[in-house]
Design a protein around this motif. Structure first.
Motif, PDB file in Angstrom:
ATOM      1  N   LYS A   1       0.516  -1.321  -0.348  1.00 25.74           N
ATOM      2  CA  LYS A   1      -0.267   0.211   0.367  1.00 25.74           C
ATOM      3  C   LYS A   1       0.853   1.494  -0.113  1.00 25.74           C
ATOM      4  CE  LYS A   1      -4.161  -1.662   2.044  1.00 25.74           C
ATOM      5  NZ  LYS A   1      -5.026  -1.475   3.593  1.00 25.74           N
TER       6      LYS A   1
ATOM      7  N   ASP B   1      -6.602   4.829   5.027  1.00 24.39           N
ATOM      8  CA  ASP B   1      -6.174   3.951   6.080  1.00 24.39           C
ATOM      9  C   ASP B   1      -6.061   4.139   7.305  1.00 24.39           C
ATOM     10  OD1 ASP B   1      -6.551   2.174   4.120  1.00 24.39           O
ATOM     11  OD2 ASP B   1      -5.261   1.178   4.879  1.00 24.39           O
TER      12      ASP B   1
ATOM     13  N   GLN C   1       7.909  -7.257   6.697  1.00 23.39           N
ATOM     14  CA  GLN C   1       6.689  -7.584   6.593  1.00 23.39           C
ATOM     15  C   GLN C   1       6.405  -8.710   7.725  1.00 23.39           C
ATOM     16  OE1 GLN C   1       6.350  -7.947   2.164  1.00 23.39           O
ATOM     17  NE2 GLN C   1       4.339  -7.342   2.217  1.00 23.39           N
TER      18      GLN C   1
ATOM     19  N   THR D   1      -0.619 -10.786  10.629  1.00 23.13           N
ATOM     20  CA  THR D   1      -1.432 -10.581   9.694  1.00 23.13           C
ATOM     21  C   THR D   1      -2.236  -9.756   9.377  1.00 23.13           C
ATOM     22  OG1 THR D   1      -3.237 -11.936  10.453  1.00 23.13           O
ATOM     23  CG2 THR D   1      -1.291 -12.420   9.024  1.00 23.13           C
ATOM     24  N   ASN D   2      -2.701  -9.305  10.814  1.00 26.36           N
ATOM     25  CA  ASN D   2      -3.823  -8.510  10.915  1.00 26.36           C
ATOM     26  C   ASN D   2      -2.986  -6.380  10.870  1.00 26.36           C
ATOM     27  OD1 ASN D   2      -3.056  -8.490  13.350  1.00 26.36           O
ATOM     28  ND2 ASN D   2      -4.402  -7.840  14.570  1.00 26.36           N
ATOM     29  N   ASP D   3      -2.189  -6.803  10.995  1.00 26.09           N
ATOM     30  CA  ASP D   3      -1.404  -5.504  10.842  1.00 26.09           C
ATOM     31  C   ASP D   3      -0.968  -4.469   9.253  1.00 26.09           C
ATOM     32  OD1 ASP D   3      -0.805  -5.140  13.769  1.00 26.09           O
ATOM     33  OD2 ASP D   3       1.076  -6.584  13.643  1.00 26.09           O
ATOM     34  N   THR D   4      -0.610  -3.764   9.032  1.00 24.70           N
ATOM     35  CA  THR D   4      -0.799  -3.184   7.775  1.00 24.70           C
ATOM     36  C   THR D   4       1.343  -2.487   7.379  1.00 24.70           C
ATOM     37  OG1 THR D   4      -3.541  -3.075   7.626  1.00 24.70           O
ATOM     38  CG2 THR D   4      -1.946  -1.863   6.405  1.00 24.70           C
TER      39      THR D   4
ATOM     40  N   TYR E   1       3.240  -0.146   4.301  1.00 17.87           N
ATOM     41  CA  TYR E   1       2.827   0.892   3.400  1.00 17.87           C
ATOM     42  C   TYR E   1       4.276   1.328   3.748  1.00 17.87           C
ATOM     43  CZ  TYR E   1      -1.523   1.333   5.810  1.00 17.87           C
ATOM     44  OH  TYR E   1      -2.708   1.742   6.306  1.00 17.87           O
TER      45      TYR E   1
END
Length: 284
Positions: free
Chosen positions: A138, A146, A195, A200-203, A205
């Protein structure tokens, strides 16, 4: 795909130019006795069309007026002094010259407009794109969108929200040692470190691709973010040993800063990002 008006006019002008070329070939083939004279006139007409293409239609029209005047004077001179009759060829070239100029001008104008439309679309795409094409991460556009959602969740349910900013140290110096065709691959490889260190619920960018800066939005407090930062640093040591240094012949170092979201202190996404970047100054 829907055709634009510029595209249609460009095609029409190009086809018109081809038709004029075909008509000229037929005319010159039918008048072999005047081949040298016709070839000389055709070269002058093509020179005028080239000038029109790279300048403006005004310049082309001025050249056409000058050509018609000079060519008309030449025909009139031969008619008066030599008694020659005015042949159809004289009218042919006088009519053909502005038609060539008009076709080339319409083609040039349409092509320029198509290029402008393409540039506008590329700018709009870059401005609105929420995913980076090479890394599938992203972008800063998605980050700003977001954050509004995540900040609302944080305030409503009392869940702490922390932004972690990661930047490659000495990237401008490092890129000199990495081949140009490997730069995007290097960014992707570095992205994998972050990564692999988050849930998995963290984002994640890609905030700035030019200066290689990432942002992590974590539903955790400052202490929880420190655990993530420690995992990233541990992965970095392993990554330098096994992959990056061997592949790109350079050592990777990161600057990392983290700040917890506070509604009273954060005005917008850019302000939140700036506060996190300030924290990187203490990471030496």
């Amino acid at each position: 795909m829907k055709r634009t008006r510029s595209s249609l006019w460009s095609d029409v002008a190009f086809l018109g130019f081809l038709v004029l070329c075909y008509v000229t070939i037929l005319y010159m083939a039918g008048d072999p006795d005047s081949y040298v004279k016709n070839l000389f006139v055709l070269n002058i007409i093509f020179l005028m069309t080239i000038i029109t293409y790279f300048t403006t239609v005004t310049a082309g029209l001025v050249l056409n007026v000058a050509f018609i005047f000079i060519y008309g004077a030449y025909v009139l001179y031969r008619t008066v002094t030599l008694g020659e009759a005015v042949q159809a060829g004289a009218y042919f070239w006088i009519v053909l010259a502005p038609l060539f100029t008009l076709a080339v001008w319409v083609f040039a104008l349409s092509t320029r407009r198509l290029q402008e439309e393409n540039d506008d679309l590329n700018e709009q795409k870059a401005r609105l794109a929420t995913l980076d094409e090479s890394t599938d991460l992203k972008t800063s556009v998605a980050f700003q969108k977001d954050l509004t959602v995540f900040a609302g969740i944080s305030e409503r349910y009392g869940i702490p929200l922390t932004l972690v900013v990661i930047k490659v140290k000495y990237w401008n110096e490092m890129r000199r040692f990495i081949r140009t065709d490997q730069l995007e691959e290097a960014v992707l490889d570095i992205s994998k470190i972050s990564q692999a260190s988050i849930r998995t619920n963290d984002t994640l960018y890609l905030i700035d691709k030019e200066n290689v800066t990432w942002g992590l939005l974590l539903f955790t407090d400052q202490d929880g973010a420190k655990i993530v930062v420690d995992r990233i640093r541990a992965s970095l040591v392993q990554f330098n040993t096994q992959d990056f240094a061997q592949k790109y012949k350079v050592q990777l170092n990161l600057n990392i800063g983290a700040v917890q979201y506070d509604k009273e202190k954060v005005e917008n996404a850019l302000d939140f990002l700036t506060q996190a970047k300030r924290q990187m100054e203490y990471d030496v």
